[in-house]
Write a protein that holds these residues in place. Structure first.
Motif, PDB file in Angstrom:
ATOM      1  N   LYS A   5       0.827  -1.205   0.000  1.00 34.13           N
ATOM      2  CA  LYS A   5       0.000   0.000   0.000  1.00 34.13           C
ATOM      3  C   LYS A   5       0.866   1.262   0.000  1.00 34.13           C
ATOM      4  O   LYS A   5       0.585   2.223  -0.714  1.00 34.13           O
ATOM      5  CB  LYS A   5      -0.950  -0.001   1.195  1.00 34.13           C
ATOM      6  CG  LYS A   5      -1.920   1.148   1.166  1.00 34.13           C
ATOM      7  CD  LYS A   5      -3.003   1.017   2.199  1.00 34.13           C
ATOM      8  CE  LYS A   5      -3.901   2.237   2.071  1.00 34.13           C
ATOM      9  NZ  LYS A   5      -5.158   2.079   2.719  1.00 34.13           N
ATOM     10  N   GLU A   6       1.929   1.264   0.793  1.00 35.74           N
ATOM     11  CA  GLU A   6       2.819   2.433   0.846  1.00 35.74           C
ATOM     12  C   GLU A   6       3.438   2.729  -0.522  1.00 35.74           C
ATOM     13  O   GLU A   6       3.450   3.876  -0.972  1.00 35.74           O
ATOM     14  CB  GLU A   6       3.946   2.195   1.853  1.00 35.74           C
ATOM     15  CG  GLU A   6       3.525   2.261   3.298  1.00 35.74           C
ATOM     16  CD  GLU A   6       4.695   1.994   4.213  1.00 35.74           C
ATOM     17  OE1 GLU A   6       5.179   2.964   4.828  1.00 35.74           O
ATOM     18  OE2 GLU A   6       5.133   0.829   4.308  1.00 35.74           O
ATOM     19  N   LEU A   7       3.953   1.691  -1.188  1.00 31.49           N
ATOM     20  CA  LEU A   7       4.606   1.915  -2.482  1.00 31.49           C
ATOM     21  C   LEU A   7       3.594   2.270  -3.568  1.00 31.49           C
ATOM     22  O   LEU A   7       3.876   3.105  -4.429  1.00 31.49           O
ATOM     23  CB  LEU A   7       5.433   0.699  -2.883  1.00 31.49           C
ATOM     24  CG  LEU A   7       6.602   0.361  -1.962  1.00 31.49           C
ATOM     25  CD1 LEU A   7       7.452  -0.754  -2.564  1.00 31.49           C
ATOM     26  CD2 LEU A   7       7.453   1.577  -1.654  1.00 31.49           C
ATOM     27  N   ARG A   8       2.422   1.661  -3.524  1.00 34.56           N
ATOM     28  CA  ARG A   8       1.369   2.017  -4.487  1.00 34.56           C
ATOM     29  C   ARG A   8       1.015   3.496  -4.329  1.00 34.56           C
ATOM     30  O   ARG A   8       0.875   4.214  -5.314  1.00 34.56           O
ATOM     31  CB  ARG A   8       0.145   1.122  -4.266  1.00 34.56           C
ATOM     32  CG  ARG A   8      -1.104   1.509  -5.051  1.00 34.56           C
ATOM     33  CD  ARG A   8      -1.096   0.919  -6.427  1.00 34.56           C
ATOM     34  NE  ARG A   8      -2.174   1.411  -7.252  1.00 34.56           N
ATOM     35  CZ  ARG A   8      -2.993   0.626  -7.935  1.00 34.56           C
ATOM     36  NH1 ARG A   8      -2.875  -0.678  -7.881  1.00 34.56           N
ATOM     37  NH2 ARG A   8      -3.914   1.162  -8.691  1.00 34.56           N
ATOM     38  N   GLU A   9       0.862   3.956  -3.091  1.00 34.22           N
ATOM     39  CA  GLU A   9       0.545   5.367  -2.846  1.00 34.22           C
ATOM     40  C   GLU A   9       1.661   6.285  -3.342  1.00 34.22           C
ATOM     41  O   GLU A   9       1.391   7.333  -3.929  1.00 34.22           O
ATOM     42  CB  GLU A   9       0.276   5.612  -1.362  1.00 34.22           C
ATOM     43  CG  GLU A   9      -1.078   5.132  -0.912  1.00 34.22           C
ATOM     44  CD  GLU A   9      -1.373   5.450   0.542  1.00 34.22           C
ATOM     45  OE1 GLU A   9      -0.606   6.197   1.179  1.00 34.22           O
ATOM     46  OE2 GLU A   9      -2.398   4.943   1.034  1.00 34.22           O
ATOM     47  N   GLY A  74      13.916  -6.081   4.687  1.00 40.64           N
ATOM     48  CA  GLY A  74      13.037  -5.313   5.556  1.00 40.64           C
ATOM     49  C   GLY A  74      12.998  -3.836   5.202  1.00 40.64           C
ATOM     50  O   GLY A  74      12.043  -3.143   5.527  1.00 40.64           O
ATOM     51  N   ASP A  75      14.029  -3.356   4.511  1.00 41.21           N
ATOM     52  CA  ASP A  75      14.131  -1.938   4.166  1.00 41.21           C
ATOM     53  C   ASP A  75      14.229  -1.678   2.672  1.00 41.21           C
ATOM     54  O   ASP A  75      14.637  -0.583   2.259  1.00 41.21           O
ATOM     55  CB  ASP A  75      15.350  -1.317   4.857  1.00 41.21           C
ATOM     56  CG  ASP A  75      15.171  -1.256   6.364  1.00 41.21           C
ATOM     57  OD1 ASP A  75      14.024  -1.068   6.820  1.00 41.21           O
ATOM     58  OD2 ASP A  75      16.172  -1.407   7.087  1.00 41.21           O
ATOM     59  N   ASN A 107      12.032   6.937   8.402  1.00 40.57           N
ATOM     60  CA  ASN A 107      10.599   6.674   8.263  1.00 40.57           C
ATOM     61  C   ASN A 107      10.088   6.866   6.851  1.00 40.57           C
ATOM     62  O   ASN A 107       8.888   6.775   6.617  1.00 40.57           O
ATOM     63  CB  ASN A 107       9.812   7.589   9.211  1.00 40.57           C
ATOM     64  CG  ASN A 107      10.050   7.248  10.660  1.00 40.57           C
ATOM     65  OD1 ASN A 107      10.291   6.098  10.998  1.00 40.57           O
ATOM     66  ND2 ASN A 107      10.012   8.246  11.518  1.00 40.57           N
ATOM     67  N   ALA A 108      10.976   7.155   5.899  1.00 37.63           N
ATOM     68  CA  ALA A 108      10.532   7.472   4.539  1.00 37.63           C
ATOM     69  C   ALA A 108      11.137   6.518   3.516  1.00 37.63           C
ATOM     70  O   ALA A 108      12.275   6.075   3.657  1.00 37.63           O
ATOM     71  CB  ALA A 108      10.927   8.905   4.188  1.00 37.63           C
TER      72      ALA A 108
END
Length: 123
Positions: A5-9, A74-75, A107-108
């Motif tokens: 979801k984060e990468l899609r956004e 993980g990152d 965090n980014a």
């Protein structure tokens, strides 16, 4: 929020930024190490941001389909999809296969690598 979801956004926000020539969005997303492979050659992240800023209205609409995310560590994660881009005034559309690799810094998410490949047209 899931990595998918984060990468899609992020990709959706990137397309929105491109549509209005917002290079600032990409200046915040790229690093000194970012590499972009596009149909017309290689670019750094800074060059990508400058190109986006110089282009006033590259397209009218877009859709992202067949979105897939692969967590590498993980990152770090990869997102790939097919984009359909429409230019209403010119009366045509085109498709690209897109792949972006992101690394989490604090965090980014930061864009480490990006590639665009035109979809082969039938005929």
């Amino acid at each position: 929020m899931s990595v998918e979801k984060e990468l899609r956004e992020l990709e959706e926000q990137g397309w929105a930024a491109i549509s209005v020539g917002n290079g600032g969005f990409y200046r915040e997303l790229v690093t000194d190490r970012t590499i972009c492979v596009e149909p017309d050659g290689l670019q750094t992240g800074a060059e990508l941001a400058a190109d986006i800023e110089a282009n006033k209205s590259p397209f009218d609409d877009y859709t992202l389909e067949d979105v897939r995310v692969l967590e590498l560590t993980g990152d770090a994660a990869l997102i790939t999809y097919r984009a359909t881009v429409r230019l209403k005034e010119a009366g045509f559309s085109f498709q690209l296969y897109m792949t972006s690799v992101y690394e989490r810094g604090g965090n980014a998410w930061k864009l480490a690598f990006h590639q665009q490949t035109p979809v082969k047209q039938d005929g």
